[in-house]
Design an enzyme around this catalytic site. Sequence first.
Site, PDB file in Angstrom:
ATOM      1  N   GLU A 103       0.849  -1.290   0.197  1.00  0.00           N
ATOM      2  CA  GLU A 103      -0.031   0.036  -0.183  1.00  0.00           C
ATOM      3  C   GLU A 103       0.765   1.215   0.020  1.00  0.00           C
ATOM      4  O   GLU A 103       0.265   2.386  -0.641  1.00  0.00           O
ATOM      5  CB  GLU A 103      -0.831   0.124   1.224  1.00  0.00           C
ATOM      6  CG  GLU A 103      -1.993  -1.187   1.368  1.00  0.00           C
ATOM      7  CD  GLU A 103      -3.213  -0.733   0.239  1.00  0.00           C
ATOM      8  OE1 GLU A 103      -3.098   0.337  -0.168  1.00  0.00           O
ATOM      9  OE2 GLU A 103      -4.020  -1.537   0.224  1.00  0.00           O
ATOM     10  N   SER A 365     -32.115 -33.858  46.377  1.00  0.00           N
ATOM     11  CA  SER A 365     -31.180 -34.186  47.657  1.00  0.00           C
ATOM     12  C   SER A 365     -30.305 -33.776  48.084  1.00  0.00           C
ATOM     13  O   SER A 365     -29.407 -34.372  48.857  1.00  0.00           O
ATOM     14  CB  SER A 365     -31.248 -36.028  47.725  1.00  0.00           C
ATOM     15  OG  SER A 365     -32.488 -36.595  47.628  1.00  0.00           O
TER      16      SER A 365
END
Length: 713
Positions: A103, A365
């Site tokens: 770029e 339980s």
Amino acid sequence: MRRSRSRHDRRPRDPARRAGRRIISAALGLLLIGATADTARDAFWRWIDATPLPMLAVQTGTEVLARDGSLLRAFQVEDGLWRLAPPAAGVDQRFQKMLIAWEDQRFDEHDGVDPRAVIRAGLQALRHGRIVSGASTLSMQTARLLERGPTADWGGKLRQARLAMALERRIGKEGVLGLYLRLAPYGGNTEGVRAASLMWFGKEPTRLTPAESALLVALPQAPEARRPDIAERRDTALLARNRVIDRAETAGILDAEAADLAREAALPTKRRAFPKHAALMSERLRRENPGALRIETTIDPQLQRTAEALAARAVANMSDRVSAAAIVADHRNGEILAEIGTAAYGDTPRDGFVDMTRALRSPGSTLKPFVYALGFDDGLIHPETLIEDRPAIFGRWQPQNFDRHFRGTVTIRRALQESLNIPVVRVAEALGPARIMAVLRRAGMQVEVQGGTPGLALVLGGAGISLRDLVGGYAALARGGQTIELREQPFAGDEPDSTRLVSPAAAWQIGSILSKLAPPQGRQAGRVAYKTGTSYGHRDALAVGFDGRFVAGVWLGRADGTPVPGAFGGDVAAPVLFDLFDILGPRRKPLPPPPPETLVAANPQLPLPLRRFTPAGGMSAGAATGLAMLPASDPLTIVFPPDGAELEMTSESIPVRLRGGVPPYTWLLNGAPAAVASPDVATQITGAPGISELTVTDSTGTTRRARLRMIRP
């Protein structure tokens, strides 16, 4: 003689050539400014410094991170974009070199605008009559991304150039590059290299292959036209990626071999979903930390992923409305290492948006160990204390065991291991439900009961409690009776105070009893102390356990509370619990030895008051206040068939009837079960021709027999 053309019949100038002249003019102007006197140059840079800057704080999505810094879940920003800050470990350096080589080769040399690139682009436009290459630097591209405005016009390009130079003076090269890495478009609603790397490769951009880096460099120039997941655009994506690889090879970033391998690498064929591990926990933490961009947690990422897979597998063959939840924590420091709130996150039949680690459900339980631990501390009972498991009435309540069988006289150890109901209610009646509730809440368990006043049904699951709080309570048992707060985030300040729940000896006794339970699927016993629970109507199946370092809990059921027929904690939740402990591997620690003060003795060696359970006040078991043994109105008698009877078999079954005794009743024919735990005095059993012996036993153990002969008519 040639006729001169008027202003009206002249041919229009070529736009590309006109743009080329303007580009060259701009470049010459920039060069001229650089060559003029200091006064003019200073005035120019004052003009640049006065450039109005857009907001530089780029909004990024909230990230919830595991304990190693890896991403558990990311959230979109307000406008629906996937945009994430670069990872803390940084972006792959080779990717950045390839980006600059492609770029903006002179990125480190110019001040935001590259005059040489401008002149080159202008000359090419003049020569070819079209724009061949652009002159935008990375800084100018970043300026365009920040403004998000039109830049095709001449004025827009100049504004871009001014802003690019202002950015470089304000935040420097690294700041400009950081903005680009956040804002570069990658198609659809995805921006930034990190979101793109996760989307295309399912990985952080800290370490990328050359082929991956090249694709991420090429995509922002035409993110939709180069989408590799669309078959018609794959060739375009491949050509663009390979041109980046060619440039990287020319620039010396890649050698020839690496470049060849990169060109041969396959393109990704689909977009990946962003990570959503510990999804419901992450949502909760984001709500609790508004505005936070990075939320650190104690979650172990590998354990979390494996636990999520276990939860999904556990419900795979069940109804599509059954969900699962699980928590794994280190009880030494309270850190939660894995938290699964649902078996299938999302809008699914399994109610995937409901966090079942926080939902109040019946514990079944699983509260029984706390009752017995309190009884140990009070000197009421010992693991070898004898207690009655016989039918009894508590006020107007007549509880029964889950299987409707009674065992008679048993030890506390056996009563807990077999999860018998009558013995634990006897102990709870002696302790008082209000005290049990207070102790549970002291352990950090927010127990809720209907009406607000606890009753004895509390100890059999008649309450609401979250899986998280239940696991926290078991963590206290694992820590020798000392409470600890479970947490999924590192402490920012001092650790919260810890309180003593029960004595070390009582906690150890509970762990010792529960560790002797046979593990599911033939696993080795003695390594995990665990308890299962099944709520009334099979609405909840639970398993909670601990070893010397970890504590874990598992819940299965439907989020809407609808029963799941046949779902028992021991059958569906316990295997998942032990799978969780198995994947913890070598990090596990054995259960500790007994504290010095622990009384380890057989029943005959116990002090006389501990040999048999006697409630406060010295009354025998079953005679305490509000407690009475259920009377048998008549002695147990087989009414039909009478002893010595001869019956004609008109069908495969024969009717039987009895009188008296205490239900439920178990019928045997020639020693084989014919009707188990029948609550009725009359039933049907299946027989065969010949002489047989019929036996019936009631819940007190009383037995009656009758001999009979069955013949075909």
